[in-house]
Design a protein around this motif. Structure first.
Motif, mmCIF file in Angstrom:
data_model
loop_
_atom_site.group_PDB
_atom_site.id
_atom_site.type_symbol
_atom_site.label_atom_id
_atom_site.label_comp_id
_atom_site.label_asym_id
_atom_site.label_seq_id
_atom_site.Cartn_x
_atom_site.Cartn_y
_atom_site.Cartn_z
ATOM 1 N N HIS A 230 0.859 -1.188 0.000
ATOM 2 C CA HIS A 230 0.000 0.000 0.000
ATOM 3 C C HIS A 230 0.890 1.230 0.000
ATOM 4 O O HIS A 230 1.826 1.311 0.797
ATOM 5 C CB HIS A 230 -0.899 0.030 1.233
ATOM 6 C CG HIS A 230 -1.842 -1.127 1.289
ATOM 7 N ND1 HIS A 230 -3.131 -1.049 0.838
ATOM 8 C CD2 HIS A 230 -1.656 -2.401 1.709
ATOM 9 C CE1 HIS A 230 -3.708 -2.239 0.982
ATOM 10 N NE2 HIS A 230 -2.835 -3.066 1.514
ATOM 11 N N VAL A 231 0.579 2.180 -0.868
ATOM 12 C CA VAL A 231 1.394 3.386 -0.969
ATOM 13 C C VAL A 231 0.571 4.577 -0.499
ATOM 14 O O VAL A 231 -0.591 4.710 -0.883
ATOM 15 C CB VAL A 231 1.833 3.633 -2.435
ATOM 16 C CG1 VAL A 231 2.734 4.855 -2.508
ATOM 17 C CG2 VAL A 231 2.552 2.415 -2.993
ATOM 18 N N GLY A 232 1.160 5.429 0.332
ATOM 19 C CA GLY A 232 0.438 6.626 0.766
ATOM 20 C C GLY A 232 1.112 7.269 1.965
ATOM 21 O O GLY A 232 2.318 7.143 2.161
ATOM 22 N N ILE A 249 8.478 0.915 3.897
ATOM 23 C CA ILE A 249 9.543 1.446 3.046
ATOM 24 C C ILE A 249 9.458 2.957 3.131
ATOM 25 O O ILE A 249 8.436 3.540 2.760
ATOM 26 C CB ILE A 249 9.321 1.042 1.575
ATOM 27 C CG1 ILE A 249 9.288 -0.472 1.435
ATOM 28 C CG2 ILE A 249 10.331 1.727 0.662
ATOM 29 C CD1 ILE A 249 10.402 -1.079 0.680
ATOM 30 N N SER A 250 10.511 3.604 3.641
ATOM 31 C CA SER A 250 10.449 5.058 3.728
ATOM 32 C C SER A 250 11.695 5.679 3.109
ATOM 33 O O SER A 250 12.699 4.995 2.892
ATOM 34 C CB SER A 250 10.304 5.501 5.185
ATOM 35 O OG SER A 250 11.581 5.637 5.775
ATOM 36 N N PHE A 251 11.592 6.954 2.816
ATOM 37 C CA PHE A 251 12.711 7.683 2.220
ATOM 38 C C PHE A 251 13.788 7.903 3.287
ATOM 39 O O PHE A 251 14.870 7.339 3.221
ATOM 40 C CB PHE A 251 12.182 8.998 1.658
ATOM 41 C CG PHE A 251 13.189 9.823 0.893
ATOM 42 C CD1 PHE A 251 14.360 9.280 0.385
ATOM 43 C CD2 PHE A 251 12.935 11.183 0.665
ATOM 44 C CE1 PHE A 251 15.272 10.054 -0.323
ATOM 45 C CE2 PHE A 251 13.835 11.958 -0.054
ATOM 46 C CZ PHE A 251 15.007 11.405 -0.534
ATOM 47 N N ARG A 252 13.439 8.730 4.333
ATOM 48 C CA ARG A 252 14.463 9.016 5.336
ATOM 49 C C ARG A 252 13.979 8.917 6.778
ATOM 50 O O ARG A 252 14.776 9.029 7.705
ATOM 51 C CB ARG A 252 15.074 10.405 5.072
ATOM 52 C CG ARG A 252 14.052 11.491 4.803
ATOM 53 C CD ARG A 252 14.693 12.730 4.233
ATOM 54 N NE ARG A 252 15.877 13.111 4.960
ATOM 55 C CZ ARG A 252 16.595 14.200 4.718
ATOM 56 N NH1 ARG A 252 16.237 15.020 3.733
ATOM 57 N NH2 ARG A 252 17.649 14.472 5.429
ATOM 58 N N VAL A 295 5.088 7.891 -0.440
ATOM 59 C CA VAL A 295 5.217 8.490 -1.762
ATOM 60 C C VAL A 295 6.503 9.306 -1.735
ATOM 61 O O VAL A 295 6.727 10.100 -0.822
ATOM 62 C CB VAL A 295 4.017 9.415 -2.075
ATOM 63 C CG1 VAL A 295 4.187 10.043 -3.451
ATOM 64 C CG2 VAL A 295 2.719 8.630 -1.999
ATOM 65 N N PHE A 296 7.387 9.076 -2.692
ATOM 66 C CA PHE A 296 8.671 9.778 -2.747
ATOM 67 C C PHE A 296 8.511 11.085 -3.505
ATOM 68 O O PHE A 296 7.558 11.261 -4.265
ATOM 69 C CB PHE A 296 9.726 8.871 -3.394
ATOM 70 C CG PHE A 296 10.236 7.804 -2.457
ATOM 71 C CD1 PHE A 296 9.375 6.805 -1.996
ATOM 72 C CD2 PHE A 296 11.538 7.812 -2.014
ATOM 73 C CE1 PHE A 296 9.831 5.831 -1.096
ATOM 74 C CE2 PHE A 296 12.006 6.843 -1.132
ATOM 75 C CZ PHE A 296 11.150 5.851 -0.672
ATOM 76 N N LEU A 309 6.734 1.515 -7.076
ATOM 77 C CA LEU A 309 5.899 1.264 -5.900
ATOM 78 C C LEU A 309 4.423 1.226 -6.277
ATOM 79 O O LEU A 309 3.660 0.387 -5.796
ATOM 80 C CB LEU A 309 6.149 2.331 -4.826
ATOM 81 C CG LEU A 309 7.501 2.213 -4.097
ATOM 82 C CD1 LEU A 309 7.730 3.422 -3.201
ATOM 83 C CD2 LEU A 309 7.565 0.915 -3.274
ATOM 84 N N ARG A 310 4.029 2.134 -7.176
ATOM 85 C CA ARG A 310 2.633 2.162 -7.618
ATOM 86 C C ARG A 310 2.268 0.848 -8.315
ATOM 87 O O ARG A 310 1.204 0.285 -8.087
ATOM 88 C CB ARG A 310 2.450 3.344 -8.582
ATOM 89 C CG ARG A 310 1.105 3.978 -8.518
ATOM 90 C CD ARG A 310 1.050 5.331 -9.213
ATOM 91 N NE ARG A 310 1.866 5.457 -10.387
ATOM 92 C CZ ARG A 310 2.827 6.370 -10.532
ATOM 93 N NH1 ARG A 310 3.080 7.223 -9.555
ATOM 94 N NH2 ARG A 310 3.521 6.434 -11.641
ATOM 95 N N ARG A 311 3.168 0.355 -9.148
ATOM 96 C CA ARG A 311 2.884 -0.916 -9.834
ATOM 97 C C ARG A 311 2.880 -2.081 -8.857
ATOM 98 O O ARG A 311 2.102 -3.020 -9.006
ATOM 99 C CB ARG A 311 3.899 -1.170 -10.936
ATOM 100 C CG ARG A 311 3.694 -0.252 -12.107
ATOM 101 C CD ARG A 311 4.784 -0.429 -13.141
ATOM 102 N NE ARG A 311 4.955 0.801 -13.867
ATOM 103 C CZ ARG A 311 4.111 1.240 -14.793
ATOM 104 N NH1 ARG A 311 3.048 0.529 -15.098
ATOM 105 N NH2 ARG A 311 4.321 2.377 -15.396
#
Ligand code: TXA
Ligand code: MG
Length: 317
Positions: A230-232, A249-252, A295-296, A309-311
């Motif tokens: 799930h992305v958001g 999964i995160s950026f920073r 979302v990056f 990630l969306r796919r």
């Protein structure tokens, strides 16, 4: 017999000359390579990754001569080649008859690129044919960025994996297609930034994906781990999945979850791209019930990260 993993270029070249399939490192992701001019060898590539025949392969060339053997090169491609090759840019150009239809799934165009990985460049130099190679993962799964990733899934189906270490870029090449008249379209976000291409190509637009897409990398559900993604907004998603075992999964940012993969503590999108697929694989193997991803920033390599990630999240509850 499970695949041997090693750096024996002569053995890899011998197998490829004999029509076998060999996994090769590139700067983007590992590829599953075969002699692009040998139809029987190319059939083995499709069988090995259980890829549908309608999804064409990228041809990897070592030099200008090989490029001219496989494609007709328009003048408009020259500045792109001069600036971005060798590197993570794939050009879709009119094909030459010597390329078997199987490689291009019957299209009259061929996708071609010159890889930047030194080991694969040395391998190509030993061969007198280009290498047709899709990413070395089972069809629909996340691409491999280490030799071990390849071995984990395809190790019992191929004789040799050429080990070039972890991939520098970590996401697949950017694909642009020449329309034969005067413009380029963007078929896949990838290792070369859209911002860096546009000075050469003009504004790039991505055609909407269809049932039989021009680039099946555009298929909605692609690059997907087995665990639902799930992305958001992660804090909101963490509340929604509060009673589940969750991987993030995160950026920073480090989030309070069973497992959190921070892709770049210093906030560097290229570093984040390099770590993305290994993080997805690690979470998929960790036994968590769901993967939540941020979302990056939609810039630079962030575009390719968001696309993957969306796919990965497509068609999942
Ligand atoms: O970075 C990469 O591009 C990696 C490494 C191994 O080079 N390769 C890779 O290949 O990602 P693959 O097969 O996983 O993705 C190639 C994409 C597919 O989505 C395919 O549909 C598209 O390229 N493609 C190939 N030939 C095409 C053509 N003639 N027209 C449009 N799309 C094409
Ligand atoms: Mg692929």
């Amino acid at each position: 017999m499970p695949a041997l993993i090693g750096t024996d270029l002569l053995e890899a070249a011998r197998l490829l000359r004999a029509g076998q399939v060999v996994a090769i490192p590139t700067e983007t992701v590992y590829g599953l390579a075969a002699n692009a001019f040998d139809e029987a060898a190319v059939v083995r590539v499709f069988e090995t990754k259980q890829r549908p025949a309608f999804d064409p392969l990228i041809v990897h060339v070592k030099d200008r001569n090989q490029l001219e053997r496989v494609a007709v090169v328009p003048a408009e491609a020259e500045p792109l080649i001069a600036r971005f090759w060798p590197g993570p840019l794939t050009l879709v150009l009119p094909k030459r008859p010597e390329v078997p239809d199987l490689v291009t799934s019957g299209l009259d165009t061929v996708a071609v690129r010159m890889p930047a990985h030194p080991l694969t460049q040395e391998l190509l130099a030993l061969l007198d044919f280009p290498l047709a190679a899709p990413s070395a993962n089972p069809f629909g799964y996340v691409s491999p960025t280490t030799a071990q990733h390849v071995a984990d899934q395809l190790g019992d189906r191929i004789p040799y994996i050429l080990d070039g270490g972890p991939c520098d870029v970590g996401v697949e090449s950017t694909i642009i297609a020449w329309d034969g008249v005067g413009s380029w379209s963007l078929l896949r976000q990838g290792g070369v930034k859209q911002e860096d291409l546009e000075p050469f190509t003009g504004p790039l637009h991505q055609p909407v994906s269809t049932e039989r897409p021009t680039a099946p990398g555009m298929l909605e559900s692609h690059y997907a781990p087995r665990t639902p993604v799930h992305v958001g907004e992660v804090p909101a998603l963490l509340q929604r999945f509060a009673r589940r075992s969750v991987g993030v999964i995160s950026f920073r940012t480090t989030y309070p979850a069973s497992r959190c993969e921070v892709l770049s503590p210093s906030g560097d999108l290229s570093e984040a791209a390099r770590h993305l697929f290994a993080a997805l694989r690690a979470l998929d193997a960790s036994g968590c019930e769901v993967i939540l991803a941020e979302v990056f920033p939609e810039e630079g390599l962030g575009r390719a990260i968001n696309d993957r990630l969306r796919r990965a999240a497509a068609n999942r509850g």
